[in-house]
Design a protein around this motif. Sequence first.
Motif, PDB file in Angstrom:
ATOM      1  N   LEU A 286       0.847  -1.205   0.012  1.00 27.93           N
ATOM      2  CA  LEU A 286       0.127   0.157   0.061  1.00 27.93           C
ATOM      3  C   LEU A 286       1.051   1.229   0.080  1.00 27.93           C
ATOM      4  CD1 LEU A 286      -2.587  -0.857   2.607  1.00 27.93           C
ATOM      5  CD2 LEU A 286      -3.189  -0.345   0.365  1.00 27.93           C
ATOM      6  N   ILE A 287       0.457   2.117  -0.895  1.00 26.54           N
ATOM      7  CA  ILE A 287       1.023   3.663  -0.906  1.00 26.54           C
ATOM      8  C   ILE A 287       0.174   4.354  -0.298  1.00 26.54           C
ATOM      9  CG2 ILE A 287       2.882   2.839  -2.426  1.00 26.54           C
ATOM     10  CD1 ILE A 287       1.289   4.781  -4.274  1.00 26.54           C
ATOM     11  N   THR A 288       0.569   5.682   0.360  1.00 29.72           N
ATOM     12  CA  THR A 288      -0.412   6.759   0.833  1.00 29.72           C
ATOM     13  C   THR A 288      -0.190   7.728  -0.312  1.00 29.72           C
ATOM     14  OG1 THR A 288       0.015   6.073   2.762  1.00 29.72           O
ATOM     15  CG2 THR A 288      -0.679   8.126   2.777  1.00 29.72           C
ATOM     16  N   VAL A 289      -1.562   8.340  -0.959  1.00 25.20           N
ATOM     17  CA  VAL A 289      -1.397   9.241  -1.663  1.00 25.20           C
ATOM     18  C   VAL A 289      -2.439  10.252  -1.169  1.00 25.20           C
ATOM     19  CG1 VAL A 289      -0.625   8.161  -3.645  1.00 25.20           C
ATOM     20  CG2 VAL A 289      -2.765   8.268  -3.363  1.00 25.20           C
ATOM     21  N   GLU A 290      -2.055  11.669  -1.773  1.00 22.91           N
ATOM     22  CA  GLU A 290      -3.311  12.797  -1.608  1.00 22.91           C
ATOM     23  C   GLU A 290      -4.133  12.873  -2.766  1.00 22.91           C
ATOM     24  OE1 GLU A 290      -2.882  16.450   1.279  1.00 22.91           O
ATOM     25  OE2 GLU A 290      -2.058  16.800  -0.749  1.00 22.91           O
ATOM     26  N   ILE A 291      -5.283  12.918  -2.946  1.00 24.04           N
ATOM     27  CA  ILE A 291      -6.146  13.023  -3.898  1.00 24.04           C
ATOM     28  C   ILE A 291      -6.874  14.221  -3.770  1.00 24.04           C
ATOM     29  CG2 ILE A 291      -6.284  10.861  -4.355  1.00 24.04           C
ATOM     30  CD1 ILE A 291      -9.234  10.748  -3.441  1.00 24.04           C
ATOM     31  N   ALA A 292      -7.108  15.036  -5.001  1.00 23.56           N
ATOM     32  CA  ALA A 292      -7.989  16.471  -4.808  1.00 23.56           C
ATOM     33  C   ALA A 292      -9.405  16.122  -5.062  1.00 23.56           C
ATOM     34  CB  ALA A 292      -7.297  17.148  -5.844  1.00 23.56           C
ATOM     35  N   ARG A 293     -10.278  16.814  -4.503  1.00 22.67           N
ATOM     36  CA  ARG A 293     -11.653  16.455  -4.862  1.00 22.67           C
ATOM     37  C   ARG A 293     -12.146  17.667  -5.447  1.00 22.67           C
ATOM     38  NH1 ARG A 293     -13.394  14.500   1.392  1.00 22.67           N
ATOM     39  NH2 ARG A 293     -13.047  12.426   1.072  1.00 22.67           N
ATOM     40  N   PRO A 294     -13.325  17.526  -6.226  1.00 24.79           N
ATOM     41  CA  PRO A 294     -13.991  18.879  -7.037  1.00 24.79           C
ATOM     42  C   PRO A 294     -14.254  19.880  -6.452  1.00 24.79           C
ATOM     43  CG  PRO A 294     -14.889  16.571  -7.580  1.00 24.79           C
ATOM     44  CD  PRO A 294     -14.075  16.311  -6.277  1.00 24.79           C
ATOM     45  N   ASP A 295     -14.477  19.959  -4.883  1.00 26.35           N
ATOM     46  CA  ASP A 295     -14.903  21.159  -3.967  1.00 26.35           C
ATOM     47  C   ASP A 295     -13.465  21.492  -3.774  1.00 26.35           C
ATOM     48  OD1 ASP A 295     -13.855  19.316  -2.175  1.00 26.35           O
ATOM     49  OD2 ASP A 295     -15.639  19.120  -0.901  1.00 26.35           O
ATOM     50  N   GLY A 296     -12.434  21.257  -3.932  1.00 25.96           N
ATOM     51  CA  GLY A 296     -11.232  21.805  -3.507  1.00 25.96           C
ATOM     52  C   GLY A 296     -10.538  21.095  -2.360  1.00 25.96           C
ATOM     53  N   ALA A 297     -11.258  20.167  -1.788  1.00 30.05           N
ATOM     54  CA  ALA A 297     -10.673  19.935  -0.595  1.00 30.05           C
ATOM     55  C   ALA A 297      -9.779  18.560  -0.998  1.00 30.05           C
ATOM     56  CB  ALA A 297     -11.578  19.324   0.355  1.00 30.05           C
ATOM     57  N   THR A 298      -9.026  18.089   0.053  1.00 37.55           N
ATOM     58  CA  THR A 298      -8.111  16.831  -0.360  1.00 37.55           C
ATOM     59  C   THR A 298      -8.329  15.596   0.513  1.00 37.55           C
ATOM     60  OG1 THR A 298      -6.469  17.632   1.042  1.00 37.55           O
ATOM     61  CG2 THR A 298      -6.344  18.022  -1.233  1.00 37.55           C
ATOM     62  N   ALA A 299      -8.043  14.550   0.045  1.00 42.55           N
ATOM     63  CA  ALA A 299      -8.245  13.283   1.041  1.00 42.55           C
ATOM     64  C   ALA A 299      -7.065  12.395   0.614  1.00 42.55           C
ATOM     65  CB  ALA A 299      -9.705  12.576   0.446  1.00 42.55           C
ATOM     66  N   VAL A 300      -6.612  12.017   1.972  1.00 41.34           N
ATOM     67  CA  VAL A 300      -5.411  10.948   2.108  1.00 41.34           C
ATOM     68  C   VAL A 300      -5.794   9.617   1.957  1.00 41.34           C
ATOM     69  CG1 VAL A 300      -3.277  10.452   3.361  1.00 41.34           C
ATOM     70  CG2 VAL A 300      -4.223  12.701   3.401  1.00 41.34           C
ATOM     71  N   VAL A 301      -5.557   8.833   0.988  1.00 43.33           N
ATOM     72  CA  VAL A 301      -5.790   7.586   1.029  1.00 43.33           C
ATOM     73  C   VAL A 301      -4.682   6.478   0.670  1.00 43.33           C
ATOM     74  CG1 VAL A 301      -8.004   8.343  -0.278  1.00 43.33           C
ATOM     75  CG2 VAL A 301      -6.076   7.735  -1.654  1.00 43.33           C
ATOM     76  N   GLU A 302      -4.883   5.366   1.143  1.00 51.32           N
ATOM     77  CA  GLU A 302      -4.147   4.243   0.872  1.00 51.32           C
ATOM     78  C   GLU A 302      -4.535   3.573  -0.341  1.00 51.32           C
ATOM     79  OE1 GLU A 302      -4.089   2.015   4.137  1.00 51.32           O
ATOM     80  OE2 GLU A 302      -2.473   2.797   5.145  1.00 51.32           O
ATOM     81  N   VAL A 303      -3.438   3.345  -1.334  1.00 52.63           N
ATOM     82  CA  VAL A 303      -3.881   2.514  -2.605  1.00 52.63           C
ATOM     83  C   VAL A 303      -2.921   1.391  -3.001  1.00 52.63           C
ATOM     84  CG1 VAL A 303      -4.040   2.859  -5.156  1.00 52.63           C
ATOM     85  CG2 VAL A 303      -4.451   4.856  -3.498  1.00 52.63           C
ATOM     86  N   LYS A 304      -3.605   0.240  -3.319  1.00 54.40           N
ATOM     87  CA  LYS A 304      -2.728  -0.922  -3.717  1.00 54.40           C
ATOM     88  C   LYS A 304      -3.249  -1.294  -4.972  1.00 54.40           C
ATOM     89  CE  LYS A 304      -1.918  -5.429  -2.121  1.00 54.40           C
ATOM     90  NZ  LYS A 304      -1.999  -6.357  -0.899  1.00 54.40           N
ATOM     91  N   ALA A 305      -2.525  -1.845  -6.062  1.00 50.87           N
ATOM     92  CA  ALA A 305      -2.750  -2.007  -7.279  1.00 50.87           C
ATOM     93  C   ALA A 305      -2.335  -3.569  -7.557  1.00 50.87           C
ATOM     94  CB  ALA A 305      -2.292  -1.180  -8.492  1.00 50.87           C
TER      95      ALA A 305
END
Length: 234
Positions: free
Chosen positions: A202-221
């Motif tokens: 898992l890696i931790t990344v930050e994604i941008a939401r349409p409302d300008g806020a961000t969310a920190v998520v863990e992603v695994k592919a």
Amino acid sequence: LKAILDSALDAVVTMDAAGVVTGWNPQADRVFGWTVAEAVGARLAHLVIPTRHRTAHERGLASFLSTGHSEVLSRRFEIEALHRDGHEFPVELTVTPIRMGETWLFAGFLRDISDRKLADAALRESEEKYRTLVNEVSDGFFATDEAGVITFANRALAAIHGLRDPVDLIGHRFSEYVTPAMMEHVVDLFRRSMEGAGTPDLITVEIARPDGATAVVEVKATPVWDYVAALARE
């Protein structure tokens, strides 16, 4: 020619301009239940065409004989056929008109596709169960093609992105939602997955939401036979 037709895997039936069967190979016997002795000389419509389609068959034949034009000849299509015992089943059919002096001969090539239809129905049911299951999990799930374009996303992923409908994610690259600082990590994750370099952590990344806020998520592919499946957890 007879040897070739008799050994064909498809049912091969020939009919004259009067709608009478002139040829019937062994596979037609197996598919429809009529022997060659019973079929040859009989009207084709009475042997293999369901009652509700017979009028259209007769009209189509008459129209072609008078105009030389048909919307169904020389192309492949699916239709219901009639078995000797009365049950109907789906067939794939191609009918080719052959000019014979001053008249016409029609060669029909038919294949029973009952098993394929059952398999298609089972696959659709399986896919629907899969989609329902994936939509109910709390983690975000999505699939991409080799170009990184999202082809499927569940409701949890839409919620993580601040969207109401996961359909809004389809056709977009996951990288479009990743903040620039995190882009290198995401590209590396999918690259390692596609190259088969084990199952990345898992890696931790930050994604941008349409409302300008961000969310920190863990992603695994994880690479799957025809797409890349990924799991995102906020």
